[in-house]
Design an enzyme around this catalytic site. Structure first.
Site, mmCIF file in Angstrom:
data_model
loop_
_atom_site.group_PDB
_atom_site.id
_atom_site.type_symbol
_atom_site.label_atom_id
_atom_site.label_comp_id
_atom_site.label_asym_id
_atom_site.label_seq_id
_atom_site.Cartn_x
_atom_site.Cartn_y
_atom_site.Cartn_z
ATOM 1 N N TYR A 282 76.678 55.175 -95.372
ATOM 2 C CA TYR A 282 77.655 55.741 -94.452
ATOM 3 C C TYR A 282 78.867 54.821 -94.325
ATOM 4 O O TYR A 282 78.747 53.673 -93.901
ATOM 5 C CB TYR A 282 77.054 55.959 -93.062
ATOM 6 C CG TYR A 282 75.889 56.920 -93.005
ATOM 7 C CD1 TYR A 282 75.654 57.852 -94.008
ATOM 8 C CD2 TYR A 282 75.008 56.902 -91.923
ATOM 9 C CE1 TYR A 282 74.581 58.724 -93.949
ATOM 10 C CE2 TYR A 282 73.936 57.776 -91.849
ATOM 11 C CZ TYR A 282 73.723 58.686 -92.870
ATOM 12 O OH TYR A 282 72.656 59.552 -92.799
ATOM 13 N N GLY B 95 77.306 71.208 -86.537
ATOM 14 C CA GLY B 95 78.237 71.671 -85.509
ATOM 15 C C GLY B 95 78.331 73.167 -85.384
ATOM 16 O O GLY B 95 78.838 73.688 -84.379
ATOM 17 N N PHE B 96 77.824 73.913 -86.360
ATOM 18 C CA PHE B 96 77.966 75.370 -86.352
ATOM 19 C C PHE B 96 77.255 75.991 -85.158
ATOM 20 O O PHE B 96 77.743 76.958 -84.557
ATOM 21 C CB PHE B 96 77.403 75.950 -87.660
ATOM 22 C CG PHE B 96 78.167 77.144 -88.158
ATOM 23 C CD1 PHE B 96 79.050 77.020 -89.211
ATOM 24 C CD2 PHE B 96 78.008 78.391 -87.587
ATOM 25 C CE1 PHE B 96 79.757 78.121 -89.681
ATOM 26 C CE2 PHE B 96 78.709 79.491 -88.039
ATOM 27 C CZ PHE B 96 79.598 79.355 -89.096
ATOM 28 N N HIS C 95 66.514 57.173 -98.909
ATOM 29 C CA HIS C 95 67.449 58.256 -98.588
ATOM 30 C C HIS C 95 67.225 59.493 -99.464
ATOM 31 O O HIS C 95 67.315 60.627 -98.992
ATOM 32 C CB HIS C 95 68.883 57.746 -98.746
ATOM 33 C CG HIS C 95 69.848 58.355 -97.792
ATOM 34 N ND1 HIS C 95 71.002 57.736 -97.384
ATOM 35 C CD2 HIS C 95 69.844 59.546 -97.156
ATOM 36 C CE1 HIS C 95 71.659 58.502 -96.543
ATOM 37 N NE2 HIS C 95 70.979 59.613 -96.406
ATOM 38 N N SER D 110 71.132 66.811 -88.622
ATOM 39 C CA SER D 110 71.979 68.003 -88.462
ATOM 40 C C SER D 110 71.254 69.092 -87.670
ATOM 41 O O SER D 110 71.220 70.257 -88.080
ATOM 42 C CB SER D 110 72.413 68.551 -89.826
ATOM 43 O OG SER D 110 73.240 67.630 -90.490
ATOM 44 N N PRO D 111 70.658 68.749 -86.514
ATOM 45 C CA PRO D 111 69.923 69.757 -85.739
ATOM 46 C C PRO D 111 70.823 70.801 -85.102
ATOM 47 O O PRO D 111 70.339 71.821 -84.616
ATOM 48 C CB PRO D 111 69.216 68.912 -84.663
ATOM 49 C CG PRO D 111 70.106 67.728 -84.481
ATOM 50 C CD PRO D 111 70.628 67.421 -85.856
#
Length: 329
Positions: free
Chosen positions: A55, A209-210, A125, A204-205
């Site tokens: 990152y 952001g959707f 990863h 990404s739960p």
């Protein structure tokens, strides 16, 4: 703060993903706000902190390390290794390296950037397709024996890989994308983990952001936002997925919570072996996410969400084909 159990490791039921503080989602946040968000999370009991060496090309680990100065003993610190960035623009694209030699090299580099003497949960990863998982995990296990790592994890792997790795050294957690709009893990991976006593950490739960209901158009993204290049956010897929989110918005409104809180509450209701790590670089969104811990869903409400977002309802792959090739199926 509620707690989740990942194998033998106890963590806060909700963690904090730190990737967006340094990359991927548009203009980089102010470091002071990112560190203030990290501190606010710890103060609230959200002490499961997640980063990775890739990152921001290592900058995120350095940022997290600065934020944890003087507070290291208050958190469960997780990071990941395996991706290698090209050394120059003309070099080969990002690759995965799971060789034993690179395992040791990556660990020492992460410890140095984080400014710590050990990592609580260390993930591979992505699996290196050129290296047997037994060799990679064997090298990771040596780090546990040396006292540099407490627990081992894997990211984006299939059930077969988890079994093979777990036979070499206990795997504490698997981190993969899981949410109302990414339900792939429920068919094979999650049952395997529960058979073996391995925890699950959904990244990404909020569907990148959707699921917050705040994204209305691809034009909402800055030019350098990674989501512009993801199939689910492009063309007809975008509108079809937007229609699905409208159902979550309706259910959230009827319950008096935000769509994001409803989506996180759905994951938190899946078991105490699950610890989602929603990412944010702002204190306001952190507070909203933490509000999900106070949301209790009834059996009827869970059923309604399952009906609104059945598996395979979402249009488009999670990544482009190159990214999907590295995801365990």
């Amino acid at each position: 703060m509620r707690e989740s159990q990942l194998g033998d490791l106890t963590v806060s039921a909700l963690g904090l993903g730190c990737m967006g503080m340094s990359q991927s989602y548009g203009v980089r946040a102010d470091d002071s706000e990112s560190i203030a968000t990290l501190h606010a999370a710890i103060d609230a009991g959200c002490t499961f902190i997640d980063t990775a060496d890739v990152y921001g090309d290592g900058e995120n680990e350095e940022l997290v390390g600065r934020g944890l100065a003087g507070r290291r003993d208050q958190v469960v610190l997780a990071t990941k290794f395996g991706f290698k960035r090209p050394a120059s623009a003309s070099a080969v694209p990002t690759v995965v390296d799971g060789s034993p030699a690179y395992v040791a090299q990556a660990l020492d580099a992460s410890l140095r950037r984080l400014g710590v003497d050990h990592i609580d949960l260390w993930y591979l990863h992505r699996r290196d397709p050129q290296v047997p998982i037994e060799e990679t995990v064997g090298a990771m296990a040596a780090a546990v024996e040396a006292g540099k790592v407490r627990y081992l994890g894997l990211s984006e792997v299939n059930g077969e890989t988890v079994r093979a790795a777990h036979a070499v050294h206990p795997i504490t957690a698997v981190q993969s994308e899981w949410s109302l709009w990414t339900r792939d893990p429920e068919t094979v991976v999650l049952p395997t983990l529960r058979e073996l006593g391995v925890g699950f950490v959904p990244f990404s739960p909020l569907g990148r952001g959707f699921l917050t209901g705040q994204i209305k158009s691809p034009e909402d993204f800055p030019e350098d936002d990674m989501r512009r290049g993801l199939p689910r956010f492009q063309g007809e897929n975008f509108q079809r997925n937007l229609d699905l989110v409208a159902q979550v918005q309706s259910l959230a409104a009827s319950k008096g919570v935000t769509p994001g809180q409803l989506a996180l509450a759905w994951l938190l209701a899946q078991g105490n072996d699950v610890a989602p790590i929603p990412g944010t670089k702002r204190q306001t969104y952190l507070r909203e996410n933490l509000g999900a811990l106070d949301v209790t869903l009834t059996a009827d409400e869970l059923a309604a969400l399952d009906e609104a977002f059945p598996p395979d309802a979402v249009s488009g792959q999670r990544y482009g084909q190159g990214g999907m090739d590295l995801v365990g199926k």
